[in-house]
Design a protein around this motif. Sequence first.
Motif, PDB file in Angstrom:
ATOM      1  N   ASN A 172       0.816  -1.206   0.000  1.00 22.00           N
ATOM      2  CA  ASN A 172       0.000   0.000   0.000  1.00 22.00           C
ATOM      3  C   ASN A 172       0.855   1.264   0.000  1.00 22.00           C
ATOM      4  O   ASN A 172       0.476   2.267  -0.604  1.00 22.00           O
TER       5      ASN A 172
ATOM      6  N   ASP B  28      -9.851  -1.428   5.641  1.00 24.90           N
ATOM      7  CA  ASP B  28      -9.184  -0.287   5.007  1.00 24.90           C
ATOM      8  C   ASP B  28      -7.900  -0.720   4.302  1.00 24.90           C
ATOM      9  O   ASP B  28      -7.618  -0.267   3.188  1.00 24.90           O
TER      10      ASP B  28
ATOM     11  N   THR C 221      -6.240  -3.377  -2.903  1.00 21.29           N
ATOM     12  CA  THR C 221      -6.879  -3.600  -4.203  1.00 21.29           C
ATOM     13  C   THR C 221      -6.453  -2.521  -5.185  1.00 21.29           C
ATOM     14  O   THR C 221      -6.079  -2.819  -6.327  1.00 21.29           O
ATOM     15  N   LYS C 222      -6.443  -1.284  -4.746  1.00 21.44           N
ATOM     16  CA  LYS C 222      -6.035  -0.162  -5.597  1.00 21.44           C
ATOM     17  C   LYS C 222      -4.546  -0.250  -5.918  1.00 21.44           C
ATOM     18  O   LYS C 222      -4.141  -0.138  -7.073  1.00 21.44           O
ATOM     19  N   SER C 223      -3.726  -0.465  -4.913  1.00 25.38           N
ATOM     20  CA  SER C 223      -2.271  -0.521  -5.110  1.00 25.38           C
ATOM     21  C   SER C 223      -1.876  -1.685  -6.003  1.00 25.38           C
ATOM     22  O   SER C 223      -1.017  -1.546  -6.881  1.00 25.38           O
TER      23      SER C 223
ATOM     24  N   ALA D  85      -8.857  -2.567   1.088  1.00 26.58           N
ATOM     25  CA  ALA D  85      -9.321  -1.657   0.039  1.00 26.58           C
ATOM     26  C   ALA D  85      -8.142  -0.938  -0.598  1.00 26.58           C
ATOM     27  O   ALA D  85      -8.060  -0.818  -1.829  1.00 26.58           O
ATOM     28  N   ALA D  86      -7.208  -0.473   0.224  1.00 29.61           N
ATOM     29  CA  ALA D  86      -6.016   0.199  -0.303  1.00 29.61           C
ATOM     30  C   ALA D  86      -5.177  -0.776  -1.127  1.00 29.61           C
ATOM     31  O   ALA D  86      -4.610  -0.403  -2.158  1.00 29.61           O
TER      32      ALA D  86
ATOM     33  N   ALA E 218      -3.663  -3.157  -8.332  1.00 23.23           N
ATOM     34  CA  ALA E 218      -4.073  -2.860  -9.698  1.00 23.23           C
ATOM     35  C   ALA E 218      -3.098  -1.870 -10.359  1.00 23.23           C
ATOM     36  O   ALA E 218      -2.759  -2.011 -11.534  1.00 23.23           O
ATOM     37  N   GLU E 219      -2.651  -0.882  -9.602  1.00 25.03           N
ATOM     38  CA  GLU E 219      -1.745   0.131 -10.140  1.00 25.03           C
ATOM     39  C   GLU E 219      -0.323  -0.385 -10.358  1.00 25.03           C
ATOM     40  O   GLU E 219       0.364   0.039 -11.281  1.00 25.03           O
TER      41      GLU E 219
END
Length: 104
Positions: free
Chosen positions: A35, A87, A93-95, A90-91, A97-98
């Motif tokens: 993250n 939390d 999942t974003k990290s 969720a962070a 993907a990026e």
Amino acid sequence: MDDQTRLELEAAAFRTLRAHLMEKRADVQNIDMMNLAGFCRNCLSRWVQEAANARGIEMSKEDAREMFYGMPYDDWKAQNQTEASADQQAAFTKSFAENVGPKD
């Protein structure tokens, strides 16, 4: 600097990073690393696997993780990782993907 010396210095730096993450800071959670930095211990083991495979050396994900962690991943995870909060997940999942791409 010649290529061999550069290669040896890079290898030494990698070994030091691995030792730091495995011996001195095993308390740092993979999810927090991912993250904050966009990579974690699993990424490092995957990079080892990818380098081996690119050189024609067959290495599975599990083999690479065991090589990096010094034990089966599930054993290390049970000893050192904690349950991730909503939390953190969720962070992640974003990290992920990026920085890595879609989860398989």
